[in-house]
Enzyme design. Sequence first.
Site, PDB file in Angstrom:
ATOM      1  CE  LYS A   1      -3.019   1.982  -3.756  1.00 18.94           C
ATOM      2  NZ  LYS A   1      -1.948   2.026  -2.735  1.00 18.94           N
TER       3      LYS A   1
ATOM      4  NE  ARG B   1     -24.023 -16.298   3.690  1.00 22.13           N
ATOM      5  CZ  ARG B   1     -23.930 -17.610   3.831  1.00 22.13           C
ATOM      6  NH1 ARG B   1     -24.466 -18.404   2.929  1.00 22.13           N
ATOM      7  NH2 ARG B   1     -23.331 -18.147   4.879  1.00 22.13           N
TER       8      ARG B   1
ATOM      9  CD  GLN C   1      -6.878  -1.093   0.998  1.00 20.18           C
ATOM     10  OE1 GLN C   1      -7.653  -1.730   0.309  1.00 20.18           O
ATOM     11  NE2 GLN C   1      -7.201   0.095   1.466  1.00 20.18           N
TER      12      GLN C   1
ATOM     13  CB  VAL D   1      11.555  12.518 -10.079  1.00 24.24           C
ATOM     14  CG1 VAL D   1      12.243  11.354 -10.765  1.00 24.24           C
ATOM     15  CG2 VAL D   1      10.939  13.468 -11.114  1.00 24.24           C
TER      16      VAL D   1
ATOM     17  N   GLY E   1      -1.855   9.033   9.730  1.00 19.55           N
ATOM     18  CA  GLY E   1      -0.729   9.865  10.162  1.00 19.55           C
ATOM     19  C   GLY E   1       0.387   9.062  10.829  1.00 19.55           C
ATOM     20  NE  ARG E   2      -1.508   3.389  11.456  1.00 22.24           N
ATOM     21  CZ  ARG E   2      -1.956   2.161  11.198  1.00 22.24           C
ATOM     22  NH1 ARG E   2      -1.719   1.190  12.040  1.00 22.24           N
ATOM     23  NH2 ARG E   2      -2.633   1.916  10.091  1.00 22.24           N
TER      24      ARG E   2
ATOM     25  N   GLY F   1       0.825  -1.208   0.000  1.00 23.47           N
ATOM     26  CA  GLY F   1       0.000   0.000   0.000  1.00 23.47           C
ATOM     27  C   GLY F   1       0.854   1.250   0.000  1.00 23.47           C
ATOM     28  CG  ASP F   2       0.294   4.065   2.188  1.00 24.76           C
ATOM     29  OD1 ASP F   2      -0.850   4.402   1.829  1.00 24.76           O
ATOM     30  OD2 ASP F   2       0.575   3.735   3.357  1.00 24.76           O
TER      31      ASP F   2
ATOM     32  CB  THR G   1      -7.204   2.306   8.905  1.00 23.59           C
ATOM     33  OG1 THR G   1      -8.363   1.616   8.412  1.00 23.59           O
ATOM     34  CG2 THR G   1      -6.020   2.016   8.004  1.00 23.59           C
TER      35      THR G   1
ATOM     36  N   GLY H   1      -5.858   5.933   1.555  1.00 24.04           N
ATOM     37  CA  GLY H   1      -5.572   7.368   1.546  1.00 24.04           C
ATOM     38  C   GLY H   1      -4.714   7.629   0.333  1.00 24.04           C
ATOM     39  CG  HIS H   2      -5.600   6.401  -3.056  1.00 24.93           C
ATOM     40  ND1 HIS H   2      -6.357   5.682  -3.953  1.00 24.93           N
ATOM     41  CD2 HIS H   2      -5.109   5.473  -2.182  1.00 24.93           C
ATOM     42  CE1 HIS H   2      -6.331   4.398  -3.615  1.00 24.93           C
ATOM     43  NE2 HIS H   2      -5.588   4.248  -2.556  1.00 24.93           N
TER      44      HIS H   2
HETATM   45  P1  GDP Z   1      -1.319   5.685  -2.343  1.00 24.16           P
HETATM   46  O1  GDP Z   1      -2.103   5.235  -1.156  1.00 24.16           O
HETATM   47  O2  GDP Z   1      -0.734   4.549  -3.107  1.00 24.16           O
HETATM   48  O3  GDP Z   1      -2.092   6.624  -3.226  1.00 24.16           O
HETATM   49  O4  GDP Z   1      -0.076   6.514  -1.769  1.00 24.16           O
HETATM   50  P2  GDP Z   1      -0.135   7.617  -0.596  1.00 24.16           P
HETATM   51  O5  GDP Z   1      -0.721   8.860  -1.138  1.00 24.16           O
HETATM   52  O6  GDP Z   1      -0.703   7.060   0.640  1.00 24.16           O
HETATM   53  O7  GDP Z   1       1.412   7.781  -0.306  1.00 24.16           O
HETATM   54  C1  GDP Z   1       2.308   8.130  -1.289  1.00 24.16           C
HETATM   55  C2  GDP Z   1       3.074   9.378  -0.826  1.00 24.16           C
HETATM   56  O8  GDP Z   1       4.157   9.598  -1.683  1.00 24.16           O
HETATM   57  C3  GDP Z   1       2.219  10.642  -0.892  1.00 24.16           C
HETATM   58  O9  GDP Z   1       2.613  11.506   0.125  1.00 24.16           O
HETATM   59  C4  GDP Z   1       2.585  11.232  -2.260  1.00 24.16           C
HETATM   60  O10 GDP Z   1       2.374  12.634  -2.326  1.00 24.16           O
HETATM   61  C5  GDP Z   1       4.034  10.883  -2.319  1.00 24.16           C
HETATM   62  N1  GDP Z   1       4.603  10.693  -3.648  1.00 24.16           N
HETATM   63  C6  GDP Z   1       4.131   9.960  -4.685  1.00 24.16           C
HETATM   64  N2  GDP Z   1       5.055   9.897  -5.669  1.00 24.16           N
HETATM   65  C7  GDP Z   1       6.106  10.616  -5.223  1.00 24.16           C
HETATM   66  C8  GDP Z   1       7.405  10.886  -5.766  1.00 24.16           C
HETATM   67  O11 GDP Z   1       7.781  10.437  -6.838  1.00 24.16           O
HETATM   68  N3  GDP Z   1       8.245  11.637  -5.003  1.00 24.16           N
HETATM   69  C9  GDP Z   1       7.877  12.159  -3.793  1.00 24.16           C
HETATM   70  N4  GDP Z   1       8.746  12.913  -3.152  1.00 24.16           N
HETATM   71  N5  GDP Z   1       6.691  11.892  -3.247  1.00 24.16           N
HETATM   72  C10 GDP Z   1       5.835  11.124  -3.958  1.00 24.16           C
HETATM   73  P1  IMO Z   2      -3.814   2.750   0.360  1.00 18.09           P
HETATM   74  O1  IMO Z   2      -4.950   2.542  -0.595  1.00 18.09           O
HETATM   75  C1  IMO Z   2      -1.313   1.132   3.534  1.00 18.09           C
HETATM   76  C2  IMO Z   2      -3.181  -1.658   6.327  1.00 18.09           C
HETATM   77  C3  IMO Z   2      -3.358  -1.203   7.766  1.00 18.09           C
HETATM   78  C4  IMO Z   2      -3.260  -2.533   8.479  1.00 18.09           C
HETATM   79  C5  IMO Z   2      -3.971  -3.494   7.522  1.00 18.09           C
HETATM   80  C6  IMO Z   2      -5.419  -3.755   7.871  1.00 18.09           C
HETATM   81  O2  IMO Z   2      -3.671   4.150   0.831  1.00 18.09           O
HETATM   82  O3  IMO Z   2      -2.554   2.162  -0.174  1.00 18.09           O
HETATM   83  P2  IMO Z   2      -7.648  -2.305   7.665  1.00 18.09           P
HETATM   84  O4  IMO Z   2      -8.027  -0.977   8.249  1.00 18.09           O
HETATM   85  O5  IMO Z   2      -7.708  -2.351   6.184  1.00 18.09           O
HETATM   86  O6  IMO Z   2      -8.389  -3.446   8.279  1.00 18.09           O
HETATM   87  O7  IMO Z   2      -6.114  -2.521   8.093  1.00 18.09           O
HETATM   88  O8  IMO Z   2      -3.881  -2.885   6.234  1.00 18.09           O
HETATM   89  N1  IMO Z   2      -3.776  -0.753   5.310  1.00 18.09           N
HETATM   90  C7  IMO Z   2      -3.067   0.048   4.520  1.00 18.09           C
HETATM   91  N2  IMO Z   2      -1.729   0.283   4.483  1.00 18.09           N
HETATM   92  N3  IMO Z   2      -2.124   1.709   2.630  1.00 18.09           N
HETATM   93  C8  IMO Z   2      -3.448   1.470   2.640  1.00 18.09           C
HETATM   94  O9  IMO Z   2      -4.273   1.932   1.669  1.00 18.09           O
HETATM   95  C9  IMO Z   2      -3.984   0.635   3.634  1.00 18.09           C
HETATM   96  N4  IMO Z   2      -5.223   0.202   3.938  1.00 18.09           N
HETATM   97  C10 IMO Z   2      -5.083  -0.665   4.959  1.00 18.09           C
HETATM   98  O10 IMO Z   2      -2.347  -0.315   8.150  1.00 18.09           O
HETATM   99  O11 IMO Z   2      -1.912  -2.937   8.551  1.00 18.09           O
HETATM  100 MG    MG Z   3      -2.214   5.591   0.895  1.00 18.42          MG
END
Ligand code: GDP
Ligand code: IMO
Ligand code: MG
Length: 422
Positions: free
Chosen positions: A16, A143, A223, A412, A300-301, A12-13, A129, A40-41
């Site tokens: 995307k 169900r 995720q 980048v 925020g973790r 995740g994160d 979360t 959280g995107h």
């Molecule tokens: P997602 O859940 O996959 O959409 O990713 P998140 O938004 O949770 O976390 C990705 C983090 O990386 C965010 O703070 C983005 O703003 C940041 N980000 C994405 N691509 C880049 C990059 O190429 N460089 C930097 N510095 N930050 C990036």
């Molecule tokens: P995005 O879409 C990163 C993690 C949680 C926990 C596990 C289960 O932003 O990439 P949940 O609340 O789904 O039952 O938690 O999955 N988790 C994520 N980690 N990015 C996410 O979403 C996540 N959604 C859930 O931290 O470990």
């Molecule tokens: Mg995220």
Amino acid sequence: MANIILVGAQWGDEGKGKIIDVLTEKSDVIVRTQGGSNAGHTVFIGTQKYVLHLIPSGILHPNKICVIGNGVVIDPLSLVKEIDGLLAMNIIVDNNFYISQTAHVVMPWHKQLDVLKEMKKGDNKIGTTKNGIGPTYSEKADRTGIRFIDFIKPERFKKLLKERLDEHNKVFVENGMEALDFNTILEQYSVAAQKLKPFVTDTVLLLHKARKAKKNILFEGAQGTFLDIDHGTYPFVTSSNTTAGGACTGSGFPPTAIDKVMAVAKAYSTRVGSGPMPSENAEIADFLHGLGREFGATTGRPRRCGWHDAVATRTAVMINGITEMALTNLDGLDEMENIKICVAYECDGTRYDYLPADLEILERCKPVYETFPGWKTPTSKVRSWNELPENTKQYLKALEKYCEVKITILSVGPARDETFNV
Ligand code: GDP
Ligand code: IMO
Ligand code: MG
């Protein structure tokens, strides 16, 4: 362009949201298909930051259709808040947005159960979360869930609420927790239902019509592959199928109409919550946190950080049928003296080239690293392959080799324009 599924190849994160925002330019319809407000995107447009939880990141582009599919679990109060937040920032959420009538509703007891279950697990907690994701999917499978089609019909919803709440309140009281109040929930949820009702429709049919009209459809994964309920590091996973198949079941869009599966991965690895992460490295975590990077967009973790785990990415490529990958956060490695790639694992004298499913083994796996010299040059202003430092090119070529996938997009920096095709 065509019909594309975009998945996270790690935990995740991966970035995307940012890549969806870039790909939306050439798409007509953007669809979320699983997860809920645990996602959280983050998208930056100029210096303005947007964090999307339920609504597809495509909403930030005008004239695109955004859909929440049947596979998503929706907290109506969070969704109303998210819509209001976007409207306040002058983003249009109107007849460009649809919600599946068969998506399940996250109820207050789901959130309370999420907290209760985590508390009971003690040291073995998943680190969820606390958005009620697991309990909502559990009831869906059992169900006994409430769907949007029920939620927007006042009498039907009231009856279901009464039945389900009585059952859950019994459990809460037995566990020393306060019972939830029927009238408060009815009032809050009825207001939300009225607000959301205009968006609710048969999204399976909507997507079918879009396909027939040869629209480009983009499926926004939430995720990442190793949080998948079947293919992830169970039980330290989320409760939905985050892998490519989830996009079809979570939308009613046929697998035969998918043209491509793309992945997003970071140049390094991160993970939030508990569970194995063989290439975790405290030094990298300290370094990235020191730069103010890698804090969760939903909770925020601080995220756990490590070197890029090519064993995991290679496994993700296999499971999802990924043919192209967007690599983000390359700039995060700019100042590193040396950079490692985890190319295999070792446990009890056995070498693993793919992520082992047995958690007892995975937890003891030691990473086998290959080390590359860093480039020690800022890359944020680079906009083409040729401008990249030679050491960066070597690192990226090695990543492609070890992950067994072509990198086609490089990111980048967090902004839209800090991206280029390779
Ligand atoms: P997602 O859940 O996959 O959409 O990713 P998140 O938004 O949770 O976390 C990705 C983090 O990386 C965010 O703070 C983005 O703003 C940041 N980000 C994405 N691509 C880049 C990059 O190429 N460089 C930097 N510095 N930050 C990036
Ligand atoms: P995005 O879409 C990163 C993690 C949680 C926990 C596990 C289960 O932003 O990439 P949940 O609340 O789904 O039952 O938690 O999955 N988790 C994520 N980690 N990015 C996410 O979403 C996540 N959604 C859930 O931290 O470990
Ligand atoms: Mg995220």
